[in-house]
Motif scaffolding. Structure first.
Motif, PDB file in Angstrom:
ATOM      1  N   ASN A 174      91.743 -26.174 118.693  1.00  0.00           N
ATOM      2  CA  ASN A 174      92.027 -27.520 118.173  1.00  0.00           C
ATOM      3  C   ASN A 174      91.681 -27.679 116.688  1.00  0.00           C
ATOM      4  N   LYS A 175      91.624 -26.555 115.993  1.00  0.00           N
ATOM      5  CA  LYS A 175      91.385 -26.625 114.552  1.00  0.00           C
ATOM      6  C   LYS A 175      92.239 -25.606 113.796  1.00  0.00           C
ATOM      7  N   THR A 176      92.103 -24.333 114.108  1.00  0.00           N
ATOM      8  CA  THR A 176      92.858 -23.306 113.382  1.00  0.00           C
ATOM      9  C   THR A 176      93.661 -22.389 114.305  1.00  0.00           C
ATOM     10  N   MET A 177      93.670 -22.684 115.595  1.00  0.00           N
ATOM     11  CA  MET A 177      94.363 -21.812 116.538  1.00  0.00           C
ATOM     12  C   MET A 177      95.855 -22.111 116.556  1.00  0.00           C
ATOM     13  N   THR A 178      96.638 -21.244 115.924  1.00  0.00           N
ATOM     14  CA  THR A 178      98.085 -21.393 115.936  1.00  0.00           C
ATOM     15  C   THR A 178      98.652 -20.777 117.215  1.00  0.00           C
ATOM     16  N   MET A 179      99.959 -20.911 117.409  1.00  0.00           N
ATOM     17  CA  MET A 179     100.583 -20.461 118.650  1.00  0.00           C
ATOM     18  C   MET A 179     100.442 -18.944 118.877  1.00  0.00           C
ATOM     19  N   PRO A 180     100.717 -18.102 117.884  1.00  0.00           N
ATOM     20  CA  PRO A 180     100.532 -16.665 118.127  1.00  0.00           C
ATOM     21  C   PRO A 180      99.099 -16.305 118.500  1.00  0.00           C
ATOM     22  N   ILE A 181      98.127 -16.976 117.873  1.00  0.00           N
ATOM     23  CA  ILE A 181      96.726 -16.697 118.188  1.00  0.00           C
ATOM     24  C   ILE A 181      96.388 -17.198 119.588  1.00  0.00           C
ATOM     25  N   ALA A 182      96.956 -18.334 119.995  1.00  0.00           N
ATOM     26  CA  ALA A 182      96.729 -18.857 121.341  1.00  0.00           C
ATOM     27  C   ALA A 182      97.256 -17.884 122.395  1.00  0.00           C
ATOM     28  N   ILE A 183      98.382 -17.259 122.108  1.00  0.00           N
ATOM     29  CA  ILE A 183      98.937 -16.261 123.032  1.00  0.00           C
ATOM     30  C   ILE A 183      97.994 -15.072 123.144  1.00  0.00           C
ATOM     31  N   TYR A 184      97.483 -14.632 122.011  1.00  0.00           N
ATOM     32  CA  TYR A 184      96.541 -13.505 121.989  1.00  0.00           C
ATOM     33  C   TYR A 184      95.277 -13.840 122.773  1.00  0.00           C
ATOM     34  N   ASP A 185      94.746 -15.041 122.567  1.00  0.00           N
ATOM     35  CA  ASP A 185      93.537 -15.454 123.271  1.00  0.00           C
ATOM     36  C   ASP A 185      93.766 -15.541 124.777  1.00  0.00           C
ATOM     37  N   ALA A 186      94.950 -16.012 125.171  1.00  0.00           N
ATOM     38  CA  ALA A 186      95.264 -16.099 126.594  1.00  0.00           C
ATOM     39  C   ALA A 186      95.300 -14.710 127.233  1.00  0.00           C
ATOM     40  N   LEU A 187      95.846 -13.740 126.519  1.00  0.00           N
ATOM     41  CA  LEU A 187      95.878 -12.367 127.025  1.00  0.00           C
ATOM     42  C   LEU A 187      94.470 -11.786 127.114  1.00  0.00           C
ATOM     43  N   LEU A 188      93.651 -12.061 126.087  1.00  0.00           N
ATOM     44  CA  LEU A 188      92.271 -11.563 126.119  1.00  0.00           C
ATOM     45  C   LEU A 188      91.497 -12.140 127.299  1.00  0.00           C
ATOM     46  N   ALA A 189      91.791 -13.393 127.633  1.00  0.00           N
ATOM     47  CA  ALA A 189      91.103 -14.056 128.742  1.00  0.00           C
ATOM     48  C   ALA A 189      91.677 -13.646 130.097  1.00  0.00           C
ATOM     49  N   GLY A 190      92.719 -12.840 130.086  1.00  0.00           N
ATOM     50  CA  GLY A 190      93.337 -12.402 131.329  1.00  0.00           C
ATOM     51  C   GLY A 190      94.229 -13.437 131.975  1.00  0.00           C
ATOM     52  N   ASN A 191      94.569 -14.486 131.240  1.00  0.00           N
ATOM     53  CA  ASN A 191      95.420 -15.558 131.773  1.00  0.00           C
ATOM     54  C   ASN A 191      96.875 -15.247 131.430  1.00  0.00           C
ATOM     55  N   ARG A 192      97.484 -14.356 132.193  1.00  0.00           N
ATOM     56  CA  ARG A 192      98.856 -13.927 131.915  1.00  0.00           C
ATOM     57  C   ARG A 192      99.857 -15.064 132.138  1.00  0.00           C
ATOM     58  N   GLU A 193      99.562 -15.928 133.101  1.00  0.00           N
ATOM     59  CA  GLU A 193     100.469 -17.046 133.366  1.00  0.00           C
ATOM     60  C   GLU A 193     100.578 -17.950 132.141  1.00  0.00           C
ATOM     61  N   LEU A 194      99.438 -18.293 131.562  1.00  0.00           N
ATOM     62  CA  LEU A 194      99.444 -19.118 130.358  1.00  0.00           C
ATOM     63  C   LEU A 194     100.111 -18.378 129.203  1.00  0.00           C
ATOM     64  N   ALA A 195      99.820 -17.084 129.067  1.00  0.00           N
ATOM     65  CA  ALA A 195     100.421 -16.296 127.991  1.00  0.00           C
ATOM     66  C   ALA A 195     101.944 -16.276 128.124  1.00  0.00           C
ATOM     67  N   ASN A 196     102.438 -16.102 129.349  1.00  0.00           N
ATOM     68  CA  ASN A 196     103.895 -16.084 129.566  1.00  0.00           C
ATOM     69  C   ASN A 196     104.530 -17.414 129.193  1.00  0.00           C
ATOM     70  N   ILE A 197     103.861 -18.509 129.555  1.00  0.00           N
ATOM     71  CA  ILE A 197     104.401 -19.835 129.228  1.00  0.00           C
ATOM     72  C   ILE A 197     104.429 -20.055 127.715  1.00  0.00           C
ATOM     73  N   LEU A 198     103.344 -19.683 127.049  1.00  0.00           N
ATOM     74  CA  LEU A 198     103.270 -19.851 125.596  1.00  0.00           C
ATOM     75  C   LEU A 198     104.300 -18.978 124.882  1.00  0.00           C
ATOM     76  N   VAL A 199     104.481 -17.759 125.376  1.00  0.00           N
ATOM     77  CA  VAL A 199     105.496 -16.864 124.791  1.00  0.00           C
ATOM     78  C   VAL A 199     106.888 -17.453 124.970  1.00  0.00           C
ATOM     79  N   PHE A 200     107.151 -17.995 126.160  1.00  0.00           N
ATOM     80  CA  PHE A 200     108.459 -18.607 126.419  1.00  0.00           C
ATOM     81  C   PHE A 200     108.699 -19.802 125.491  1.00  0.00           C
ATOM     82  N   ILE A 201     107.678 -20.651 125.350  1.00  0.00           N
ATOM     83  CA  ILE A 201     107.802 -21.824 124.470  1.00  0.00           C
ATOM     84  C   ILE A 201     108.054 -21.386 123.032  1.00  0.00           C
ATOM     85  N   MET A 202     107.291 -20.405 122.565  1.00  0.00           N
ATOM     86  CA  MET A 202     107.430 -19.925 121.195  1.00  0.00           C
ATOM     87  C   MET A 202     108.809 -19.316 120.961  1.00  0.00           C
TER      88      MET A 202
END
Length: 226
Positions: A174-202
């Motif tokens: 909520n400060k400097t996390m852009t969409m590509p970084i959010a996708i990376y963080d989701a993958l690091l956290a093991g949340n593939r479902e969220l990563a897939n949704i963010l990738v699709f949106i992007m």
């Protein structure tokens, strides 16, 4: 699944739009200078401008950290005298996006400027127009296709930047996390479902933006040929 936080998407757009605006203001004069000058300085400047295209994003981000970090001379000066911090702020994200995207505008605009018939420019000078007037009313209208292409590529590059932005702005939620970084963080956290949704949106957003820009460019081109 929890509600998706769209802040990274909105931040990505804000960062990309702001970076593109600064890219236009700074890049066009540089591109015009490079298209007209044959000096060694122009060759050196052109080489420096091209570096962000070939350097790894992490290397580019490291250079920006060394140059603008809180321990650097520039960073300390800005923080001490103006209370401005660039690293790990949205300003840092904008700067990173601008640095990685400006070469695309300059290269495209430079090629467009070089293709302008110099006789047209000289005729405008003979008529008594100032250099600024010539640039705004003659050069820009004649080179607009190359400029628009450069703006499009630059915006797309700024929207999708990851490495340089991560190095300079970090991944603060909520400060400097852009969409590509959010996708990376989701993958690091093991949340593939969220990563897939963010990738699709992007992907959808990027396609819509590029398609819209291409359509607008074609409409303007048709109006110009009437």
């Amino acid at each position: 699944m929890d509600q998706i936080n769209l802040f990274p998407l909105f931040l990505s757009f804000r960062v990309a739009l702001t970076a593109t605006l600064f890219t236009i203001l700074i890049g066009l004069p540089i591109a015009y200078f490079l298209s007209r000058s044959k000096s060694k300085f122009a060759d050196f400047l052109d080489t420096i401008i091209t570096l962000p295209i070939v350097l790894p994003p992490t290397v580019l981000g490291y250079y920006l950290l060394v140059l603008l970090g809180r321990q650097s001379g520039i960073g300390r000066f800005l923080e001490t005298h103006f209370n401005i911090m660039i690293v790990f702020t949205p300003t840092g994200a904008v700067l990173a996006a601008m640095i990685v995207s400006i070469p695309f505008l300059i290269k495209s605009a430079k090629a467009a400027f070089e293709n302008i018939d110099p006789n047209i420019v000289n005729a405008a000078r003979v008529l008594g127009r100032t250099e600024l007037n010539i640039f705004m009313t003659v050069i820009i209208p004649l080179a607009w296709r190359g400029i628009v292409a450069g703006i499009t590529l630059g915006f797309a590059r700024a929207l999708g930047d990851f490495g340089t932005t991560l190095m300079v702005a970090g991944s603060i939620p909520n400060k400097t996390m852009t969409m590509p970084i959010a996708i990376y963080d989701a993958l690091l956290a093991g949340n593939r479902e969220l990563a897939n949704i963010l990738v699709f949106i992007m992907t959808v957003v990027s396609l819509v933006v590029l398609f819209t820009i291409n359509r607008l460019e074609k409409r303007v081109s048709k109006r110009g040929t009437r």
